[in-house]
Design a protein around this motif. Structure first.
Motif, PDB file in Angstrom:
ATOM      1  N   MET A 150       0.833  -1.204   0.000  1.00  0.00           N
ATOM      2  CA  MET A 150       0.000   0.000   0.000  1.00  0.00           C
ATOM      3  C   MET A 150       0.869   1.255   0.000  1.00  0.00           C
ATOM      4  O   MET A 150       0.538   2.246  -0.669  1.00  0.00           O
ATOM      5  N   CYS A 151       1.980   1.232   0.725  1.00  0.00           N
ATOM      6  CA  CYS A 151       2.900   2.375   0.709  1.00  0.00           C
ATOM      7  C   CYS A 151       3.491   2.577  -0.681  1.00  0.00           C
ATOM      8  O   CYS A 151       3.577   3.704  -1.179  1.00  0.00           O
ATOM      9  N   ASP A 152       3.907   1.485  -1.308  1.00  0.00           N
ATOM     10  CA  ASP A 152       4.531   1.583  -2.631  1.00  0.00           C
ATOM     11  C   ASP A 152       3.546   2.101  -3.681  1.00  0.00           C
ATOM     12  O   ASP A 152       3.884   2.975  -4.488  1.00  0.00           O
ATOM     13  N   GLU A 153       2.340   1.562  -3.667  1.00  0.00           N
ATOM     14  CA  GLU A 153       1.401   1.870  -4.736  1.00  0.00           C
ATOM     15  C   GLU A 153       0.696   3.211  -4.551  1.00  0.00           C
ATOM     16  O   GLU A 153       0.098   3.715  -5.498  1.00  0.00           O
ATOM     17  N   THR A 154       0.738   3.789  -3.363  1.00  0.00           N
ATOM     18  CA  THR A 154       0.174   5.128  -3.173  1.00  0.00           C
ATOM     19  C   THR A 154       1.240   6.207  -3.247  1.00  0.00           C
ATOM     20  O   THR A 154       0.923   7.391  -3.090  1.00  0.00           O
ATOM     21  N   ASP A 155       2.478   5.817  -3.490  1.00  0.00           N
ATOM     22  CA  ASP A 155       3.565   6.787  -3.603  1.00  0.00           C
ATOM     23  C   ASP A 155       3.321   7.683  -4.810  1.00  0.00           C
ATOM     24  O   ASP A 155       3.112   7.212  -5.922  1.00  0.00           O
ATOM     25  N   GLY A 156       3.353   8.978  -4.586  1.00  0.00           N
ATOM     26  CA  GLY A 156       3.134   9.929  -5.662  1.00  0.00           C
ATOM     27  C   GLY A 156       1.697  10.347  -5.850  1.00  0.00           C
ATOM     28  O   GLY A 156       1.426  11.268  -6.636  1.00  0.00           O
ATOM     29  N   LEU A 157       0.751   9.713  -5.164  1.00  0.00           N
ATOM     30  CA  LEU A 157      -0.651  10.105  -5.280  1.00  0.00           C
ATOM     31  C   LEU A 157      -0.951  11.307  -4.384  1.00  0.00           C
ATOM     32  O   LEU A 157      -0.340  11.487  -3.340  1.00  0.00           O
TER      33      LEU A 157
END
Length: 262
Positions: A150-157
């Motif tokens: 979840m941390c990786d995939e929300t990075d930059g959002l």
């Protein structure tokens, strides 16, 4: 706040561990646990197998809750260190303090400084930007691997997009929630593929634009020096320091000898 949440999580872990130990003791030594083994005519070996399998599932939940405790403690330690820092400290002093903070966490967890730095960054994100993920981790419904995804995939959002991302996958009662298996019931690899597919389909910015913006955050320099040496820092990316909204300065140039004799 972090201390209260950590204490509550530890109390839940202790209660779960006590219940698990009592169940395993009842199955392994029924007479010592005050249970008549002849009262139940079922297969005792099957009972042991079921108890061990249920114990594994309960242990996995306790590992997730313990990971949430580590997140609270890591974020609390970083926030306390930032609060104790001198307000008018120079960039060099801030960098040294950040290195010291990372080294202390690495020593406490017995991991490398790179792993400690990533842990601090993930702890900061989970405790500030991803409350639903941290709550699911604390309840044992998702694993630490799921939390890192979840941390990786929300990075930059943007914050709003990250919140919608969390609600879609972690709130089954929300409108338009993810269908199928719950997040914690998927393997980490399958969960990563699912969230990445949804992210790319709903991301407000195209992947080409994001690629150009990310390239601006990386650099590679080659600086000749007067003594025959040269500086060549590695390709880097600016990241947010735990407990603050600033990015660290570029690293000092590495010293590398040119191709010449001693």
């Amino acid at each position: 706040m972090e201390s209260t949440a950590a204490v509550e999580a530890l109390e839940a872990i202790s209660a779960s561990a006590a219940a698990l130990a009592a169940e395993l003791r009842r199955t392994a030594e029924p007479r010592l646990a005050g249970v008549d083994p002849l009262a139940d005519q079922s297969n005792p070996l099957q009972q042991i197998a079921d108890a061990c399998l249920n114990g594994l599932a309960e242990a996995a939940g306790m590992e997730a809750r313990l990971a949430a405790v580590k997140v609270h403690l890591g974020a609390g330690f970083a926030a306390a260190e930032v609060a104790m820092a001198t307000p008018d400290a120079s960039v060099q002093e801030q960098s040294v303090r950040q290195m010291s903070l990372t080294a202390e966490v690495a020593g406490a967890l017995t991991v490398s400084e790179g792993a400690a730095a990533r842990f601090l960054e993930e702890s900061s994100r989970l405790s500030t930007d991803l409350p639903l993920t941290l709550a699911a981790l604390g309840s044992g419904t998702i694993s630490w691997q799921h939390g890192r995804i979840m941390c990786d995939e929300t990075d930059g959002l943007e914050p709003g997009a990250a919140a919608a991302f969390e609600v879609h996958f972690l709130d089954p009662d929300a409108p338009g929630a993810a269908r199928g298996c719950a997040a914690g019931e998927l393997t980490p690899a399958r969960f990563r593929a699912k969230v990445r597919y949804w992210r790319e389909r709903h991301h407000p910015v195209s992947i080409e634009t994001r690629h150009r913006n990310s390239a601006k955050d990386r650099w590679l320099e080659y600086v000749p020096d007067r003594d025959g040496m040269a500086g060549s820092p590695p390709t880097c990316r600016r990241i947010r320091l735990p407990g603050s909204g600033t990015a660290p300065p570029p690293p000092a140039p590495c010293r590398a000898r040119q191709n010449r004799g001693p």
